[in-house]
Design a protein around this motif. Structure first.
Motif, PDB file in Angstrom:
ATOM      1  N   CYS A  77       0.883  -1.390   0.090  1.00 19.84           N
ATOM      2  CA  CYS A  77       0.216  -0.135  -0.022  1.00 19.84           C
ATOM      3  C   CYS A  77       0.790   1.502  -0.084  1.00 19.84           C
ATOM      4  CB  CYS A  77      -0.886   0.099   1.146  1.00 19.84           C
ATOM      5  SG  CYS A  77      -0.051   0.050   2.899  1.00 19.84           S
ATOM      6  N   GLY A  78       1.916   1.162   0.283  1.00 21.63           N
ATOM      7  CA  GLY A  78       2.906   2.488   0.304  1.00 21.63           C
ATOM      8  C   GLY A  78       2.606   3.439   1.464  1.00 21.63           C
ATOM      9  N   ASP A  79       2.872   4.635   1.098  1.00 24.06           N
ATOM     10  CA  ASP A  79       2.690   5.605   2.009  1.00 24.06           C
ATOM     11  C   ASP A  79       1.148   6.336   1.873  1.00 24.06           C
ATOM     12  OD1 ASP A  79       2.618   6.985  -0.249  1.00 24.06           O
ATOM     13  OD2 ASP A  79       4.260   8.429   0.357  1.00 24.06           O
ATOM     14  N   TRP A  80       0.427   5.810   1.130  1.00 23.75           N
ATOM     15  CA  TRP A  80      -1.006   5.980   0.779  1.00 23.75           C
ATOM     16  C   TRP A  80      -1.260   7.382   0.102  1.00 23.75           C
ATOM     17  CZ3 TRP A  80      -6.512   6.400   3.059  1.00 23.75           C
ATOM     18  CH2 TRP A  80      -7.292   5.265   2.709  1.00 23.75           C
ATOM     19  N   ASN A  81      -0.297   7.715  -0.428  1.00 21.78           N
ATOM     20  CA  ASN A  81      -0.244   9.218  -1.036  1.00 21.78           C
ATOM     21  C   ASN A  81      -1.599   9.358  -1.953  1.00 21.78           C
ATOM     22  OD1 ASN A  81       1.011  12.010  -1.466  1.00 21.78           O
ATOM     23  ND2 ASN A  81       1.098  11.166  -3.837  1.00 21.78           N
ATOM     24  N   TRP A  82      -1.483   8.572  -2.814  1.00 21.53           N
ATOM     25  CA  TRP A  82      -2.570   8.440  -3.821  1.00 21.53           C
ATOM     26  C   TRP A  82      -3.867   7.816  -3.418  1.00 21.53           C
ATOM     27  CZ3 TRP A  82      -4.942   4.399  -6.223  1.00 21.53           C
ATOM     28  CH2 TRP A  82      -4.224   3.148  -6.391  1.00 21.53           C
ATOM     29  N   MET A  83      -3.891   6.781  -2.770  1.00 19.87           N
ATOM     30  CA  MET A  83      -5.106   6.051  -2.427  1.00 19.87           C
ATOM     31  C   MET A  83      -5.895   6.824  -1.560  1.00 19.87           C
ATOM     32  SD  MET A  83      -6.125   2.942  -3.338  1.00 19.87           S
ATOM     33  CE  MET A  83      -7.874   2.372  -2.578  1.00 19.87           C
ATOM     34  N   LYS A  84      -5.407   7.762  -0.573  1.00 20.10           N
ATOM     35  CA  LYS A  84      -6.453   8.536   0.194  1.00 20.10           C
ATOM     36  C   LYS A  84      -7.169   9.496  -0.700  1.00 20.10           C
ATOM     37  CE  LYS A  84      -3.312  12.706   0.663  1.00 20.10           C
ATOM     38  NZ  LYS A  84      -2.398  12.287  -0.484  1.00 20.10           N
ATOM     39  N   GLU A  85      -7.141   9.510  -1.778  1.00 18.03           N
ATOM     40  CA  GLU A  85      -7.974  10.308  -2.807  1.00 18.03           C
ATOM     41  C   GLU A  85      -8.987   9.275  -3.734  1.00 18.03           C
ATOM     42  OE1 GLU A  85      -7.436  13.467  -2.723  1.00 18.03           O
ATOM     43  OE2 GLU A  85      -5.686  13.510  -1.579  1.00 18.03           O
ATOM     44  N   ILE A  95      -7.813  -3.172   3.215  1.00 17.34           N
ATOM     45  CA  ILE A  95      -6.800  -3.612   3.767  1.00 17.34           C
ATOM     46  C   ILE A  95      -5.561  -3.142   3.213  1.00 17.34           C
ATOM     47  CG2 ILE A  95      -5.468  -5.786   4.885  1.00 17.34           C
ATOM     48  CD1 ILE A  95      -8.327  -7.135   4.818  1.00 17.34           C
ATOM     49  N   GLY A  96      -4.941  -2.359   3.841  1.00 17.28           N
ATOM     50  CA  GLY A  96      -3.532  -1.955   3.202  1.00 17.28           C
ATOM     51  C   GLY A  96      -2.501  -2.662   3.789  1.00 17.28           C
ATOM     52  N   ALA A  97      -1.471  -3.404   2.916  1.00 19.39           N
ATOM     53  CA  ALA A  97      -0.475  -4.034   3.728  1.00 19.39           C
ATOM     54  C   ALA A  97       0.938  -3.446   2.932  1.00 19.39           C
ATOM     55  CB  ALA A  97      -0.707  -5.549   3.427  1.00 19.39           C
ATOM     56  N   ILE A  99       5.476  -4.356   3.708  1.00 23.27           N
ATOM     57  CA  ILE A  99       6.700  -4.885   4.171  1.00 23.27           C
ATOM     58  C   ILE A  99       7.315  -4.077   5.158  1.00 23.27           C
ATOM     59  CG2 ILE A  99       8.471  -4.486   2.634  1.00 23.27           C
ATOM     60  CD1 ILE A  99       9.321  -7.104   2.692  1.00 23.27           C
ATOM     61  N   VAL A 100       7.159  -2.729   5.020  1.00 19.59           N
ATOM     62  CA  VAL A 100       8.114  -1.823   5.903  1.00 19.59           C
ATOM     63  C   VAL A 100       7.136  -1.413   7.219  1.00 19.59           C
ATOM     64  CG1 VAL A 100       9.104   0.441   5.923  1.00 19.59           C
ATOM     65  CG2 VAL A 100       9.092  -0.799   3.782  1.00 19.59           C
ATOM     66  N   PRO A 101       7.612  -1.863   8.413  1.00 15.39           N
ATOM     67  CA  PRO A 101       6.985  -1.795   9.617  1.00 15.39           C
ATOM     68  C   PRO A 101       6.849  -0.295   9.808  1.00 15.39           C
ATOM     69  CG  PRO A 101       8.623  -3.456   9.649  1.00 15.39           C
ATOM     70  CD  PRO A 101       8.784  -2.796   8.739  1.00 15.39           C
ATOM     71  N   GLU A 102       7.800   0.537   9.838  1.00 15.50           N
ATOM     72  CA  GLU A 102       7.439   1.939  10.111  1.00 15.50           C
ATOM     73  C   GLU A 102       6.396   2.625   9.288  1.00 15.50           C
ATOM     74  OE1 GLU A 102      11.665   0.616  11.187  1.00 15.50           O
ATOM     75  OE2 GLU A 102      10.293   0.316   9.560  1.00 15.50           O
ATOM     76  N   LEU A 103       6.361   2.105   7.979  1.00 12.84           N
ATOM     77  CA  LEU A 103       5.699   2.714   6.885  1.00 12.84           C
ATOM     78  C   LEU A 103       4.053   2.463   7.388  1.00 12.84           C
ATOM     79  CD1 LEU A 103       5.312   4.523   4.569  1.00 12.84           C
ATOM     80  CD2 LEU A 103       5.758   2.639   3.178  1.00 12.84           C
ATOM     81  N   ILE A 104       3.857   1.240   7.881  1.00 13.65           N
ATOM     82  CA  ILE A 104       2.541   0.845   8.427  1.00 13.65           C
ATOM     83  C   ILE A 104       2.149   1.673   9.667  1.00 13.65           C
ATOM     84  CG2 ILE A 104       1.345  -1.060   9.463  1.00 13.65           C
ATOM     85  CD1 ILE A 104       1.251  -1.230   6.252  1.00 13.65           C
ATOM     86  N   GLU A 105       3.140   1.860  10.370  1.00 13.56           N
ATOM     87  CA  GLU A 105       2.741   2.716  11.614  1.00 13.56           C
ATOM     88  C   GLU A 105       2.215   4.117  11.249  1.00 13.56           C
ATOM     89  OE1 GLU A 105       6.191   2.552  13.959  1.00 13.56           O
ATOM     90  OE2 GLU A 105       6.029   0.305  14.560  1.00 13.56           O
ATOM     91  N   GLU A 106       2.994   4.659  10.164  1.00 18.43           N
ATOM     92  CA  GLU A 106       2.614   6.087   9.905  1.00 18.43           C
ATOM     93  C   GLU A 106       1.236   5.998   9.228  1.00 18.43           C
ATOM     94  OE1 GLU A 106       5.543   8.174   7.558  1.00 18.43           O
ATOM     95  OE2 GLU A 106       6.968   7.756   8.889  1.00 18.43           O
ATOM     96  N   MET A 134      -7.142  -8.842  -4.614  1.00 18.90           N
ATOM     97  CA  MET A 134      -5.884  -8.121  -4.245  1.00 18.90           C
ATOM     98  C   MET A 134      -5.430  -7.330  -5.197  1.00 18.90           C
ATOM     99  SD  MET A 134      -2.372  -9.851  -2.853  1.00 18.90           S
ATOM    100  CE  MET A 134      -0.854  -9.016  -2.801  1.00 18.90           C
ATOM    101  N   MET A 135      -5.030  -6.062  -4.878  1.00 23.52           N
ATOM    102  CA  MET A 135      -4.259  -5.262  -5.829  1.00 23.52           C
ATOM    103  C   MET A 135      -2.803  -5.352  -5.636  1.00 23.52           C
ATOM    104  SD  MET A 135      -4.818  -1.124  -7.096  1.00 23.52           S
ATOM    105  CE  MET A 135      -4.325  -0.565  -5.496  1.00 23.52           C
ATOM    106  N   CYS A 136      -1.863  -5.753  -6.185  1.00 23.03           N
ATOM    107  CA  CYS A 136      -0.611  -5.676  -6.140  1.00 23.03           C
ATOM    108  C   CYS A 136       0.407  -4.692  -7.215  1.00 23.03           C
ATOM    109  CB  CYS A 136       0.217  -6.861  -6.125  1.00 23.03           C
ATOM    110  SG  CYS A 136       1.678  -7.003  -5.808  1.00 23.03           S
TER     111      CYS A 136
END
Length: 230
Positions: A77-85, A95-97, A99-106, A134-136
Motif C-alpha cells: 500500500c506504500g505511503d497512501w499518497n494517492w489511495m487517500k484520494e 486492507i492496506g499491507a 513490508i515496511v513496519p515503520e511505514l505501516i505505523e505511519e 488483491m491489488m499488487c
C-alpha cells in the motif's frame, strides 16, 4: 550518454547496498533513505504521485463495483499518497499491507478507520489476509523472478479470488534482477507466461513506460503455475 553512465553507477551502488539484506531490510532502507523520494511528493516513488495515478484513481472504484468486491487487499500500500484520494464504493472494507513496519505505523496513525485497516505483511511469505480482490501495483517489477514465483505461490495458498497487478505487455523479454531494484515486467512473457487477463485497464502512459492493471483469477494463476515448470 551521461544519463546512461549515471544509471549504470547508480545500479552498481544499489547492488552493493542491497547485498546481504533481507527483503524487509531492503525496502525499509529504500523508505528511510528516501531512495524513491526524488519526486518530492511520495516516498513510495514517482508512480505514487497524484499525477501518475490519475487514470487508476478514476478507474478503480468502478472496477471494484463491477466485481462486487467486499474486501479489498492493497499490497503493498506504500505511503497512501494517492489511495487517500480514491472514494471506495460503499460497503468495501479496505486492507492496506506493506513490508515496511515503520511505514505501516505511519499510515495507520493517519488513515485507519472502521473501514480502513493496515497490516505489516511480506507478500512473498506471510499469510495474505482474506479478501475478494488483491491489488499488487508497482511491486512485482521490484522483485527477482524467484521472488515473483514465491509471491504467486503465496497468493495461490490464500482464499483471494482475483489478483489485480501491474503489467507492461509491450515488454518483449523479462530480465531478472536483484530484489529491490527495478525492471519493466510483462507477466505474459517468459518465464511467467501468464495467459490473457480476464480484464484490464490503462494505468499510466509515457514513452517506454506504458502500464496496465491486469486482472487474473486464482484459478488462472494456478493453471499458469502448473505449466511453468518452476
Amino acid at each position: 550518454m551521461l544519463q546512461t553512465i549515471r544509471r549504470f553507477f547508480k545500479g552498481k551502488f544499489l547492488d552493493r547496498k542491497l547485498e546481504g539484506l533481507s527483503m524487509q531490510e531492503r525496502f525499509t532502507d529504500h523508505f528511510k533513505s528516501g531512495w524513491w523520494f526524488a519526486n518530492g511528493e511520495s516516498v513510495s516513488g514517482a508512480g505514487s504521485t497524484l499525477d501518475a495515478t490519475t487514470e487508476i484513481r478514476a478507474e478503480l472504484p468502478g472496477f471494484l463495483t463491477k466485481y462486487e468486491v467486499d474486501v479489498f487487499l492493497d499490497a503493498p500500500c506504500g505511503d497512501w499518497n494517492w489511495m487517500k484520494e480514491v472514494e471506495l464504493p460503499q460497503g468495501v472494507h479496505y486492507i492496506g499491507a506493506d513490508i515496511v513496519p515503520e511505514l505501516i505505523e505511519e499510515v495507520r496513525a493517519k488513515f485507519a478507520s472502521d473501514r480502513i485497516e493496515f497490516r505489516h505483511v511480506d507478500i512473498t511469505s506471510d499469510p495474505l489476509p482474506s479478501a475478494k480482490m488483491m491489488m499488487c501495483r508497482d511491486a512485482l517489477f521490484h522483485l527477482s523472478n524467484a521472488d515473483i514465483w514465491r509471491f504467486v505461490d503465496n497468493f495461490l495458498a490464500s482464499d483471494i479470488e482475483y489478483l489485480l497487478t501491474t503489467n507492461m505487455p509491450q515488454v518483449e523479454a523479462n530480465r531478472d534482477i536483484v530484489t529491490g531494484k527495478h525492471r519493466p515486467l510483462n507477466l505474459g512473457a517468459a518465464p511467467f507466461n501468464f495467459g490473457p487477463p480476464t480484464d484490464s485497464f490503462a494505468d499510466f502512459h509515457a514513452p517506454r513506460r506504458e502500464k496496465y492493471m491486469a486482472l487474473w483469477t486464482r484459478a488462472q494463476l494456478a493453471e499458469y503455475r502448473k505449466k511453468s515448470g518452476h
